[in-house]
Design a protein around this motif. Sequence first.
Motif, mmCIF file in Angstrom:
data_model
loop_
_atom_site.group_PDB
_atom_site.id
_atom_site.type_symbol
_atom_site.label_atom_id
_atom_site.label_comp_id
_atom_site.label_asym_id
_atom_site.label_seq_id
_atom_site.Cartn_x
_atom_site.Cartn_y
_atom_site.Cartn_z
ATOM 1 N N ASP A 174 -13.008 12.331 14.639
ATOM 2 C CA ASP A 174 -13.165 13.373 13.617
ATOM 3 C C ASP A 174 -11.870 13.716 12.896
ATOM 4 N N TRP A 194 -9.869 16.931 8.993
ATOM 5 C CA TRP A 194 -10.913 16.846 10.009
ATOM 6 C C TRP A 194 -12.279 16.793 9.343
ATOM 7 N N THR A 195 -13.247 16.251 10.054
ATOM 8 C CA THR A 195 -14.613 16.142 9.530
ATOM 9 C C THR A 195 -15.112 17.497 9.057
ATOM 10 N N THR A 249 -15.455 20.706 14.376
ATOM 11 C CA THR A 249 -14.795 19.646 15.135
ATOM 12 C C THR A 249 -13.308 19.949 15.303
#
Length: 107
Positions: free
Chosen positions: A31, A53-54, A58
């Motif tokens: 992620d 980050w995703t 996450t």
Amino acid sequence: MLLRIDVVEGGEAEFEELWRAHAKHVHTLPDNHGQQLLRSRGERGRYVVLTDWTDEPTFRAFERSEEQQAYLRRLWPLRADGEMRLLEPMDEMTPAVSAATQSLEDR
């Protein structure tokens, strides 16, 4: 995510080494989509970390992970000040292809 870290005087080399070692672990996480360590010109000991980050959940899960907590326990004695800001992507422009690269691709 943007993180500003002010490092105690004389702790810069140790901080950079610590960050690079931890970044190798972060790089393996699915992620995490990249990170950069930047040093502020003219402001000794001031760094900025940009990390992608995703999504926020996450990132928050990563923040609570044992690996991150162990890193933070080592970082805190080196940290004089800092702040974290979550950023929302608005737009992206990829770098232009250089003439040299384009020439190689056309071959």
